[in-house]
Design an enzyme around this catalytic site. Structure first.
Site, mmCIF file in Angstrom:
data_model
loop_
_atom_site.group_PDB
_atom_site.id
_atom_site.type_symbol
_atom_site.label_atom_id
_atom_site.label_comp_id
_atom_site.label_asym_id
_atom_site.label_seq_id
_atom_site.Cartn_x
_atom_site.Cartn_y
_atom_site.Cartn_z
ATOM 1 N N THR A 1 -17.750 -29.052 24.391
ATOM 2 C CA THR A 1 -18.027 -28.905 23.522
ATOM 3 C C THR A 1 -16.938 -28.912 21.489
ATOM 4 O O THR A 1 -17.090 -28.183 20.630
ATOM 5 C CB THR A 1 -18.371 -26.760 23.522
ATOM 6 O OG1 THR A 1 -16.951 -26.355 23.967
ATOM 7 C CG2 THR A 1 -19.103 -27.026 24.628
ATOM 8 N N ALA A 2 -16.595 -29.870 21.578
ATOM 9 C CA ALA A 2 -16.173 -29.961 20.538
ATOM 10 C C ALA A 2 -14.938 -29.123 19.870
ATOM 11 O O ALA A 2 -14.644 -28.840 19.052
ATOM 12 C CB ALA A 2 -16.611 -30.885 19.355
ATOM 13 N N ASP A 3 -13.794 -28.165 21.161
ATOM 14 C CA ASP A 3 -13.451 -26.773 20.641
ATOM 15 C C ASP A 3 -12.011 -27.162 20.240
ATOM 16 O O ASP A 3 -12.123 -28.792 19.356
ATOM 17 C CB ASP A 3 -13.800 -26.471 22.240
ATOM 18 C CG ASP A 3 -13.377 -24.688 22.066
ATOM 19 O OD1 ASP A 3 -12.585 -24.359 20.546
ATOM 20 O OD2 ASP A 3 -14.974 -24.127 22.922
ATOM 21 N N ASP B 1 -5.142 -24.177 16.201
ATOM 22 C CA ASP B 1 -5.930 -24.296 17.467
ATOM 23 C C ASP B 1 -5.720 -23.532 18.309
ATOM 24 O O ASP B 1 -6.780 -23.015 19.388
ATOM 25 C CB ASP B 1 -5.904 -25.557 17.631
ATOM 26 C CG ASP B 1 -6.499 -26.895 16.262
ATOM 27 O OD1 ASP B 1 -7.041 -26.679 15.695
ATOM 28 O OD2 ASP B 1 -6.204 -28.569 16.645
ATOM 29 N N CYS C 1 -6.706 -33.155 7.013
ATOM 30 C CA CYS C 1 -7.461 -33.178 6.893
ATOM 31 C C CYS C 1 -8.661 -34.039 7.379
ATOM 32 O O CYS C 1 -9.639 -34.141 7.643
ATOM 33 C CB CYS C 1 -7.979 -32.056 7.583
ATOM 34 S SG CYS C 1 -7.047 -30.844 8.808
ATOM 35 N N LYS D 1 -9.581 -37.411 8.837
ATOM 36 C CA LYS D 1 -10.338 -37.438 10.650
ATOM 37 C C LYS D 1 -11.775 -38.139 10.091
ATOM 38 O O LYS D 1 -11.520 -38.175 8.713
ATOM 39 C CB LYS D 1 -10.644 -36.000 10.437
ATOM 40 C CG LYS D 1 -9.538 -34.711 11.225
ATOM 41 C CD LYS D 1 -10.446 -33.666 10.979
ATOM 42 C CE LYS D 1 -9.603 -32.541 12.305
ATOM 43 N NZ LYS D 1 -10.480 -31.633 12.732
#
Length: 351
Positions: A51-53, A94, A20, A23
């Protein structure tokens, strides 16, 4: 479990950034997405990009909604099986972070086929398949390309009751903050690249990064859980800031209560950190207050990109016992209350 032999083929030598830590930095990502033109938004799309969920959620009927997400990255470790297992665990996280249950996955595979042996590529896929089997789901298809760097991940599809969706918004002032896994995976991966990671620490890295965030399913059933997300590439501070911004609250963290992988603070103080941690911290700007005793090494841990990191929970104080019971029942022995949400601007203070 032993750390990979330095004389063997090293997957990390093919990647400019692993896990990660690949990113795009939070500030740059915000700049990109904020200028995107809104597309079709049907009423059934309960959660999108606003909302960047952690995942998209599309309602089918009163009791069923589809949870859809994808995640992929370059190698964070050299062992191909371990790389595949970590990438798959991270992608499925996620779904759990939305309170959902995985249904099936599709593999995303990009490999330098002229430089990696077929057996190595096969082992990467086997690692991912093993994690999916552990989650009780099939890998039902996928897509492959020839790429310069090894890339592996999943499209993860799950389901959730629309009334039980958990999001990274909804936290309230007074909520307790609970973190499910210890921090330090990025620092461990940096030490691995420098061949400074012990066999014991390598085993801890793999155990941590391949532990499925299954508590999310049970946490989704608790009304007193007001917000839920997982901590990945933006570090603890980055993902907590997303919760604060979306919820209209601030947060306070007690650094002494943070669960940490063994020896990571010493590694950070010896200069073993990732480049992504610095980019992350720069992106937080004035929204983070790390004054006082919080030194450079501590800051590196707070912004350390977590590959397949833990769930971050905002829950009512009276529900802390129930939340901790869920984590303990699923084998998350290092889950800890790390702070609280507070009224005021969407900022995070670290004491």
């Amino acid at each position: 479990m032993n750390a990979p032999d330095a004389t063997a083929l090293r997957l990390t030598q093919f990647s400019h950034g692993g896990g990660c830590g690949c990113k795009i930095a939070p500030a740059a990502l915000h700049e990109i997405i904020s200028k995107s033109v809104p597309g079709i938004i049907p009423k059934q799309l309960l959660v999108g990009i606003e909302t960047a969920d952690d995942a998209a959620v599309y309602q089918l009927n009163e009791r069923q909604a589809i949870v859809a997400t994808t995640d992929f990255f370059m190698p964070i470790v050299d062992d191909p099986y371990d790389f595949g297992a970590i990438a798959a665990t991270n992608a499925l996280s996620d779904v759990y972070a939305m309170g959902g249950t995985p249904l099936f996955a599709l593999a995303l595979v990009g490999m330098p086929v002229d430089r990696l042996p077929v057996d190595t590529i096969r082992r990467i896929l086997e690692g991912g398949e093993a994690i999916c089997a552990k989650a009780g789901i099939p890998v039902a298809g996928g897509h492959t390309i020839d790429s310069v760097e090894p890339i592996y991940g999943l499209v993860a599809i799950g389901q959730v009751d629309p009334r039980r969706i958990k999001r990274n918004v909804g936290a309230r002032a007074g909520d307790a903050l609970v973190l499910g896994k210890p921090l330090g995976v990025g620092i461990y991966s940096a030490a691995l690249k420098k061949q400074r990671l012990s066999d014991e620490a390598y085993a801890a890295l793999i155990a941590n990064a391949t532990q499925l965030n299954t508590p999310g399913i049970a946490l989704g059933q608790l009304e007193a859980v007001h917000a839920l997300t997982d901590v990945t590439g933006f570090g603890l501070l980055g993902h907590l800031l997303e919760v604060c911004r979306g919820s209209g609250v601030g947060a306070r963290i007690d650094f002494d209560n943070l669960p940490l992988l063994s020896g990571v603070l010493d590694l950070a103080r010896a200069g073993v950190v990732t480049g992504a941690s610095g980019r992350n911290m720069a992106s937080y700007g004035a929204e983070v207050d790390c004054a006082g005793r919080i030194d450079t090494a501590m800051r590196a841990l707070l912004s350390d990109p977590q590959t397949s990191g833990g769930l971050l929970v905002a829950c009512a104080r009276e529900a802390v016992g129930a939340v901790m019971d869920v984590f303990r029942a699923e084998g998350f022995a290092q889950a800890m209350v790390i702070g609280e949400c507070v009224s005021g601007p969407s900022r995070v203070a670290v004491d």
